[in-house]
Design a protein around this motif. Structure first.
Motif, PDB file in Angstrom:
ATOM      1  N   PRO A 139       2.106  -0.752  -5.391  1.00 49.53           N
ATOM      2  CA  PRO A 139       1.337  -0.345  -4.213  1.00 49.53           C
ATOM      3  C   PRO A 139      -0.086   0.055  -4.570  1.00 49.53           C
ATOM      4  O   PRO A 139      -0.332   0.665  -5.605  1.00 49.53           O
ATOM      5  N   VAL A 140      -0.994  -0.314  -3.709  1.00 55.64           N
ATOM      6  CA  VAL A 140      -2.390   0.097  -3.834  1.00 55.64           C
ATOM      7  C   VAL A 140      -2.463   1.540  -3.350  1.00 55.64           C
ATOM      8  O   VAL A 140      -1.882   1.866  -2.311  1.00 55.64           O
ATOM      9  N   PRO A 141      -3.154   2.411  -4.079  1.00 58.46           N
ATOM     10  CA  PRO A 141      -3.252   3.797  -3.599  1.00 58.46           C
ATOM     11  C   PRO A 141      -3.823   3.862  -2.185  1.00 58.46           C
ATOM     12  O   PRO A 141      -4.757   3.139  -1.840  1.00 58.46           O
ATOM     13  N   GLY A 142      -3.235   4.734  -1.381  1.00 58.55           N
ATOM     14  CA  GLY A 142      -3.639   4.856   0.017  1.00 58.55           C
ATOM     15  C   GLY A 142      -5.107   5.163   0.201  1.00 58.55           C
ATOM     16  O   GLY A 142      -5.735   4.697   1.156  1.00 58.55           O
ATOM     17  N   CYS A 143      -5.697   5.939  -0.732  1.00 63.68           N
ATOM     18  CA  CYS A 143      -7.108   6.293  -0.577  1.00 63.68           C
ATOM     19  C   CYS A 143      -8.000   5.051  -0.637  1.00 63.68           C
ATOM     20  O   CYS A 143      -9.002   4.958   0.062  1.00 63.68           O
ATOM     21  N   PHE A 144      -7.624   4.065  -1.445  1.00 62.98           N
ATOM     22  CA  PHE A 144      -8.400   2.828  -1.515  1.00 62.98           C
ATOM     23  C   PHE A 144      -8.271   2.029  -0.218  1.00 62.98           C
ATOM     24  O   PHE A 144      -9.242   1.483   0.292  1.00 62.98           O
ATOM     25  N   VAL A 145      -7.057   1.963   0.302  1.00 64.24           N
ATOM     26  CA  VAL A 145      -6.839   1.220   1.545  1.00 64.24           C
ATOM     27  C   VAL A 145      -7.592   1.876   2.694  1.00 64.24           C
ATOM     28  O   VAL A 145      -8.249   1.209   3.491  1.00 64.24           O
ATOM     29  N   MET A 146      -7.521   3.204   2.769  1.00 66.43           N
ATOM     30  CA  MET A 146      -8.201   3.915   3.850  1.00 66.43           C
ATOM     31  C   MET A 146      -9.716   3.724   3.755  1.00 66.43           C
ATOM     32  O   MET A 146     -10.388   3.525   4.769  1.00 66.43           O
ATOM     33  N   ALA A 147     -10.271   3.754   2.546  1.00 60.80           N
ATOM     34  CA  ALA A 147     -11.714   3.556   2.379  1.00 60.80           C
ATOM     35  C   ALA A 147     -12.095   2.131   2.742  1.00 60.80           C
ATOM     36  O   ALA A 147     -13.123   1.885   3.370  1.00 60.80           O
ATOM     37  N   TRP A 148     -11.277   1.176   2.366  1.00 56.16           N
ATOM     38  CA  TRP A 148     -11.563  -0.226   2.658  1.00 56.16           C
ATOM     39  C   TRP A 148     -11.480  -0.500   4.154  1.00 56.16           C
ATOM     40  O   TRP A 148     -12.270  -1.265   4.692  1.00 56.16           O
ATOM     41  N   ALA A 186       0.836  -1.214   0.000  1.00 54.91           N
ATOM     42  CA  ALA A 186       0.000   0.000   0.000  1.00 54.91           C
ATOM     43  C   ALA A 186       0.862   1.252   0.000  1.00 54.91           C
ATOM     44  O   ALA A 186       1.937   1.289   0.595  1.00 54.91           O
ATOM     45  N   ASN A 187       0.373   2.266  -0.633  1.00 64.88           N
ATOM     46  CA  ASN A 187       1.052   3.556  -0.682  1.00 64.88           C
ATOM     47  C   ASN A 187       0.543   4.420   0.483  1.00 64.88           C
ATOM     48  O   ASN A 187      -0.175   5.378   0.281  1.00 64.88           O
ATOM     49  N   LEU A 188       0.921   4.023   1.684  1.00 61.27           N
ATOM     50  CA  LEU A 188       0.537   4.736   2.909  1.00 61.27           C
ATOM     51  C   LEU A 188       1.792   5.037   3.706  1.00 61.27           C
ATOM     52  O   LEU A 188       2.797   4.327   3.604  1.00 61.27           O
ATOM     53  N   THR A 189       1.721   6.064   4.542  1.00 55.67           N
ATOM     54  CA  THR A 189       2.852   6.369   5.411  1.00 55.67           C
ATOM     55  C   THR A 189       2.919   5.339   6.534  1.00 55.67           C
ATOM     56  O   THR A 189       1.934   4.651   6.836  1.00 55.67           O
ATOM     57  N   VAL A 190       4.062   5.263   7.164  1.00 56.83           N
ATOM     58  CA  VAL A 190       4.222   4.358   8.308  1.00 56.83           C
ATOM     59  C   VAL A 190       3.250   4.747   9.413  1.00 56.83           C
ATOM     60  O   VAL A 190       2.652   3.881  10.060  1.00 56.83           O
ATOM     61  N   THR A 191       3.044   6.035   9.610  1.00 53.29           N
ATOM     62  CA  THR A 191       2.102   6.497  10.635  1.00 53.29           C
ATOM     63  C   THR A 191       0.683   6.052  10.319  1.00 53.29           C
ATOM     64  O   THR A 191      -0.055   5.603  11.208  1.00 53.29           O
ATOM     65  N   GLU A 192       0.265   6.163   9.065  1.00 48.38           N
ATOM     66  CA  GLU A 192      -1.077   5.711   8.677  1.00 48.38           C
ATOM     67  C   GLU A 192      -1.238   4.215   8.909  1.00 48.38           C
ATOM     68  O   GLU A 192      -2.260   3.758   9.425  1.00 48.38           O
ATOM     69  N   ILE A 193      -0.222   3.452   8.560  1.00 51.83           N
ATOM     70  CA  ILE A 193      -0.272   2.001   8.758  1.00 51.83           C
ATOM     71  C   ILE A 193      -0.310   1.669  10.239  1.00 51.83           C
ATOM     72  O   ILE A 193      -1.078   0.803  10.672  1.00 51.83           O
TER      73      ILE A 193
END
Length: 150
Positions: A121-130, A75-82
């Motif tokens: 990487p999956v775009p972060g917006c998709f991961v956050m929505a999921w 995923a294309n997310l920051t370490v903090t987001e993860i």
């Protein structure tokens, strides 16, 4: 040598472990997990360790780190987001536990996965929505009304 646990005890412990597997990102406490298994707090902690070889806290932390490893690689997310997505409340505790269990900090793990040519990487917006919790259908229907009611 310890006696093996009765099958019914293991069944109840698996129920609590399944809750940890499904809801690893939520704040879970020992009392709630013990209640899920139908045990007292102390009996649950002892029995869980006897059955699975680690404490409930260690299991939940390991599960969260396993999920973080997957997100860091895909995923294309920051370490903090993860860190937040997998249920840690502190970036410092996440990073130290990650390093302890994986042998390197989260950012180094991500760099290694990128260098190995992992999946895009999956775009972060998709991961956050999921990952965003959704209310049960009944709650959505009550709040917004049902089309069948009109």
């Amino acid at each position: 040598m310890a006696r093996p646990l009765p099958p019914s005890t293991v069944l109840h412990l698996r129920r609590a472990r399944d809750v940890m597997d499904r809801r690893y990102a939520e704040p879970l406490d020992l009392d709630a997990l013990a209640a899920e298994a139908g045990f007292s707090r102390a009996h649950f902690a002892r029995s869980f360790r006897a059955a699975f070889g680690e404490t409930p806290h260690a299991y939940l932390t390991r599960r969260r780190v396993e999920r973080a490893k997957h997100l860091l690689a895909t995923a294309n997310l920051t370490v903090t987001e993860i860190c937040t997505l997998v249920g840690f409340s502190s970036l410092g505790s996440f990073s130290s536990r990650f390093r302890e269990l994986v042998g390197m900090p989260p950012s180094a793990y991500r760099d290694l996965q990128v260098a190995r040519g992992g999946p895009p990487p999956v775009p972060g917006c998709f991961v956050m929505a999921w990952a965003r919790p959704t209310p049960p259908k009944s709650a959505r229907t009550e709040k917004h009304g049902d089309a069948a009611d009109t």
